[in-house]
Design an enzyme around this catalytic site. Sequence first.
Site, PDB file in Angstrom:
ATOM      1  N   GLY A  22       0.770  -1.235   0.000  1.00 54.61           N
ATOM      2  CA  GLY A  22       0.000   0.000   0.000  1.00 54.61           C
ATOM      3  C   GLY A  22       0.806   1.292   0.000  1.00 54.61           C
ATOM      4  N   ASN A  24       1.803   3.002  -2.695  1.00 57.75           N
ATOM      5  CA  ASN A  24       1.166   3.923  -3.654  1.00 57.75           C
ATOM      6  C   ASN A  24      -0.132   4.481  -3.079  1.00 57.75           C
ATOM      7  OD1 ASN A  24       2.520   4.119  -6.489  1.00 57.75           O
ATOM      8  ND2 ASN A  24       2.797   1.982  -5.860  1.00 57.75           N
ATOM      9  N   ARG A  75     -15.162 -15.172 -10.102  1.00 50.54           N
ATOM     10  CA  ARG A  75     -14.862 -13.754 -10.316  1.00 50.54           C
ATOM     11  C   ARG A  75     -16.099 -12.872 -10.258  1.00 50.54           C
ATOM     12  NH1 ARG A  75      -9.590 -12.823 -11.656  1.00 50.54           N
ATOM     13  NH2 ARG A  75      -8.725 -14.670 -12.570  1.00 50.54           N
ATOM     14  N   ARG A 101      -5.689  -8.717  -8.743  1.00 47.38           N
ATOM     15  CA  ARG A 101      -6.756  -9.535  -9.329  1.00 47.38           C
ATOM     16  C   ARG A 101      -7.074  -9.008 -10.723  1.00 47.38           C
ATOM     17  NH1 ARG A 101      -6.944 -14.077  -7.322  1.00 47.38           N
ATOM     18  NH2 ARG A 101      -9.022 -14.417  -8.165  1.00 47.38           N
ATOM     19  N   LEU A 103      -9.664  -8.146 -13.489  1.00 43.97           N
ATOM     20  CA  LEU A 103     -11.081  -7.752 -13.435  1.00 43.97           C
ATOM     21  C   LEU A 103     -11.780  -8.160 -14.733  1.00 43.97           C
ATOM     22  CD1 LEU A 103     -10.444  -4.258 -11.871  1.00 43.97           C
ATOM     23  CD2 LEU A 103     -11.518  -6.204 -10.726  1.00 43.97           C
ATOM     24  N   HIS A 119       1.372   0.298 -13.338  1.00 51.59           N
ATOM     25  CA  HIS A 119       2.016  -0.965 -13.680  1.00 51.59           C
ATOM     26  C   HIS A 119       3.532  -0.744 -13.721  1.00 51.59           C
ATOM     27  CE1 HIS A 119       2.422  -4.927 -15.435  1.00 51.59           C
ATOM     28  NE2 HIS A 119       3.291  -4.409 -16.282  1.00 51.59           N
ATOM     29  N   HIS A 181       9.768   1.412  -7.917  1.00 48.45           N
ATOM     30  CA  HIS A 181       8.715   1.650  -6.919  1.00 48.45           C
ATOM     31  C   HIS A 181       8.812   3.067  -6.358  1.00 48.45           C
ATOM     32  CE1 HIS A 181       6.707   0.938  -2.896  1.00 48.45           C
ATOM     33  NE2 HIS A 181       5.817   0.448  -3.716  1.00 48.45           N
TER      34      HIS A 181
HETATM   35  C1  GAR Z   1       3.623  -1.451  -7.476  1.00 49.53           C
HETATM   36  O1  GAR Z   1       4.954  -1.576  -7.910  1.00 49.53           O
HETATM   37  C2  GAR Z   1       2.667  -1.560  -8.660  1.00 49.53           C
HETATM   38  O2  GAR Z   1       3.174  -1.022  -9.848  1.00 49.53           O
HETATM   39  C3  GAR Z   1       2.513  -3.044  -8.770  1.00 49.53           C
HETATM   40  O3  GAR Z   1       2.441  -3.492  -7.447  1.00 49.53           O
HETATM   41  C4  GAR Z   1       3.227  -2.639  -6.622  1.00 49.53           C
HETATM   42  C5  GAR Z   1       2.396  -2.230  -5.423  1.00 49.53           C
HETATM   43  O4  GAR Z   1       3.194  -1.579  -4.466  1.00 49.53           O
HETATM   44  N1  GAR Z   1       1.346  -3.375  -9.517  1.00 49.53           N
HETATM   45  C6  GAR Z   1       1.269  -4.414 -10.328  1.00 49.53           C
HETATM   46  O5  GAR Z   1       2.167  -5.198 -10.505  1.00 49.53           O
HETATM   47  C7  GAR Z   1      -0.069  -4.563 -11.020  1.00 49.53           C
HETATM   48  N2  GAR Z   1       0.000  -5.538 -12.042  1.00 49.53           N
HETATM   49  P1  GAR Z   1       2.516  -0.875  -3.229  1.00 49.53           P
HETATM   50  O6  GAR Z   1       1.518  -1.865  -2.638  1.00 49.53           O
HETATM   51  O7  GAR Z   1       3.661  -0.599  -2.276  1.00 49.53           O
HETATM   52  O8  GAR Z   1       1.836   0.365  -3.710  1.00 49.53           O
END
Ligand code: GAR
Length: 200
Positions: A22, A24, A75, A101, A103, A119, A181
Amino acid sequence: MAEPEPGPVGRVRLAILISGRGANMEAIVRAARDPAYPAEVALVVSNRADAPGLARAEALGVPTAVVPHRAFAGREAFEAALLSVLEAHRVEAVALAGFMRVLTAGFVRRFEGRMVNIHPSLLPLYPGLDTHARALAAGDREAGATVHLVTAELDSGPILAQVRVPVLPGDTAETLAARVHAAELALYPGAIADWIRSWR
Ligand code: GAR
């Protein structure tokens, strides 16, 4: 009787969907504390009860909900439950932030043009999983992250914003993931604000 003065246009009620830590989500919540930010975070939803991001959202004072996908037969049933939670909180737009997940087309249609994802690759390169290992295996000199509209096809909707970082000598998937990240956290809140202002 005089007509009431039109009030300021309200902020968009945004839900953030998570599955993991979490970071982001937290960056968006912190950005939305600025009254000039065009959205308020109405709800954080996780499909996993053990997502560390849930405690993080609670500490930030944001309403949370868990819709555990494993509790549903498929789903569609999971998404029906998710939709009823979003509607109960009068959610107008959705940001996926590490929501792992896929969608269905039906759910995507319900939020057509109103749902974004981040992404960890420079889409259209490397949709799906293991993006950093794939970038390293390809010998890429640059990596990054993409904010895009969610469409029925995975990681393929119109691109709204990207951030680029260098691939450095000696990088592993882990060191590259950490660099990407960190860049995501600087990108996503502003990209969401720009996107909402484009249709609000
Ligand atoms: C992020 O790096 C995001 O880009 C990726 O998960 C991470 C979540 O980090 N998303 C995906 O791979 C979606 N396919 P966070 O929970 O610390 O925000």
